[in-house]
Enzyme design. Structure first.
Site, mmCIF file in Angstrom:
data_model
loop_
_atom_site.group_PDB
_atom_site.id
_atom_site.type_symbol
_atom_site.label_atom_id
_atom_site.label_comp_id
_atom_site.label_asym_id
_atom_site.label_seq_id
_atom_site.Cartn_x
_atom_site.Cartn_y
_atom_site.Cartn_z
ATOM 1 N N PRO A 150 0.748 -1.160 0.081
ATOM 2 C CA PRO A 150 -0.031 0.004 -0.217
ATOM 3 C C PRO A 150 0.815 1.276 -0.080
ATOM 4 O O PRO A 150 1.840 1.375 0.494
ATOM 5 C CB PRO A 150 -0.813 -0.356 1.361
ATOM 6 C CG PRO A 150 -0.302 -1.303 1.973
ATOM 7 C CD PRO A 150 1.041 -1.765 1.354
ATOM 8 N N GLU A 151 0.287 2.491 -0.402
ATOM 9 C CA GLU A 151 1.111 3.543 -0.747
ATOM 10 C C GLU A 151 0.131 4.599 0.492
ATOM 11 O O GLU A 151 -0.346 4.251 1.141
ATOM 12 C CB GLU A 151 1.027 4.240 -2.039
ATOM 13 C CG GLU A 151 1.600 3.089 -3.005
ATOM 14 C CD GLU A 151 1.387 3.323 -4.484
ATOM 15 O OE1 GLU A 151 1.200 4.740 -4.857
ATOM 16 O OE2 GLU A 151 1.428 2.724 -5.425
ATOM 17 N N ARG A 184 3.284 -12.154 2.736
ATOM 18 C CA ARG A 184 4.425 -12.229 1.951
ATOM 19 C C ARG A 184 5.731 -11.926 3.341
ATOM 20 O O ARG A 184 6.781 -12.072 3.016
ATOM 21 C CB ARG A 184 4.828 -11.320 0.850
ATOM 22 C CG ARG A 184 3.934 -11.832 0.016
ATOM 23 C CD ARG A 184 3.940 -11.336 -1.294
ATOM 24 N NE ARG A 184 5.285 -11.527 -2.031
ATOM 25 C CZ ARG A 184 5.675 -10.605 -3.204
ATOM 26 N NH1 ARG A 184 4.856 -10.025 -3.950
ATOM 27 N NH2 ARG A 184 6.938 -10.973 -3.657
ATOM 28 N N HIS A 216 -2.053 -16.043 8.066
ATOM 29 C CA HIS A 216 -1.453 -14.637 7.486
ATOM 30 C C HIS A 216 -1.272 -13.822 8.924
ATOM 31 O O HIS A 216 -0.618 -12.764 8.535
ATOM 32 C CB HIS A 216 -1.829 -14.129 6.431
ATOM 33 C CG HIS A 216 -1.714 -14.957 5.131
ATOM 34 N ND1 HIS A 216 -2.611 -14.475 4.136
ATOM 35 C CD2 HIS A 216 -1.227 -16.055 4.923
ATOM 36 C CE1 HIS A 216 -2.430 -15.466 3.192
ATOM 37 N NE2 HIS A 216 -1.688 -16.501 3.706
#
Ligand SMILES: [Zn+2]
Length: 285
Positions: A2-3, A122, A103
């Site tokens: 995300p930005e 990840r 996760h």
């Protein structure tokens, strides 16, 4: 991903529920996703939530700050209320029902008030404790350029950088967090579309006037990103586990082969600065 708009959306969501809450317990399920000694944070109250670029900061009453780096696939989801949660669901299930899931990397418990889940498929994202007084010497924090709305980010400043790095592409300069903090692949492509500049253009060959447009449009596109709750094309969700809708507003990002919303020319995808890059060959020169 995300930005800045996605992290700002998470920040605003967490601000509503976490300010004044006391961190009662930290459960670290994945060591690489937590940097620091949990005892510096446990028992502390959240005084405020801050953001620099794409980095979230929880300001703790203990004199420490918890930095949240979401990186590629990080999520911070708050679930109100206390009690044992069953969890164990699949990450694609309704997020609240399934938390914690496979996760989930770190669990921050806030007594009866609720639980904050740090999920990251990840595992590139992490939470990090830094003394608030030492923040300016943190290896990441201290290198960040100005926020996009700072006066320090302006046409002259960008022109100076583009002249010094005249052989670089404009896209690689805008992706550099030392130049301006918070822009990433999606919002740079959108900014350059609105500015009429091809991502591969050499920085030294762009006029100061055009760079002024880049500054203006970057702010505009980030503000729209925040207004629409961020772009959810992969894992990004807000602090309530809900998806944003900015992806429907995008002009070029992930629209390869689709007609430009302005001129109907098919959007082209190339690689610039090692990143999949989208532009309109007619609207951008
Ligand atoms: Zn076009």
């Amino acid at each position: 991903m995300p930005e800045l708009p996605e992290v700002e959306t998470v920040r605003r969501g967490l601000e509503k529920v976490l300010v004044g809450a006391t961190l009662s317990h930290i459960d670290i399920l994945e060591d690489r996703c937590f940097d620091g000694e949990p005892e510096y944070a446990t028992g502390a109250t959240i005084e405020s939530l801050d953001r620099r670029g794409k980095c979230l900061r929880l300001v703790l009453s203990s004199g420490w700050s918890m930095l949240g780096h979401l990186r590629m696939t990080g999520q911070m989801i708050f679930v109100a209320g206390s009690g044992e949660r069953e969890g164990g669901g699949h990450p694609d299930d309704s997020l609240h029902a399934s938390l914690p899931h496979s996760h989930t990397r770190v669990i921050l418990e806030f007594g009866d008030q609720g639980t904050l889940y740090f999920n990251d498929q990840r595992k590139f994202g992490y939470l990090k404790l830094v003394r608030s007084d030492d923040l300016n010497s943190d290896s990441f924090w201290r290198t960040l350029g100005p926020e996009p709305w700072d006066e320090a980010f302006n046409a002259q400043m960008l022109r100076d950088i583009c002249q010094r790095r005249s052989g670089s592409t404009i896209k690689s300069i805008l992706l550099d967090q030392k130049v301006v903090a918070g822009l990433g692949n999606i919002y740079v492509d959108e900014t350059l579309f609105l500015s009429g500049i091809r991502p591969k253009r050499k920085a030294g060959r762009i006029s100061k006037k055009a760079l002024g447009r880049v500054v203006e449009h970057s702010r505009e596109v980030l503000e729209r990103g925040i207004a629409f709750g961020g772009v959810s094309v992969s894992d990004y969700v807000n602090a309530e586990g809900l998806r944003g809708t900015m992806q429907q507003q995008l002009y070029v990002y992930q629209r390869e082969g689709m007609p430009c919303k302005v001129c109907e020319t098919p959007i082209v995808k190339i690689v610039v600065a090692g990143r999949g890059t989208h532009y309109c060959p007619t609207c951008q020169k």
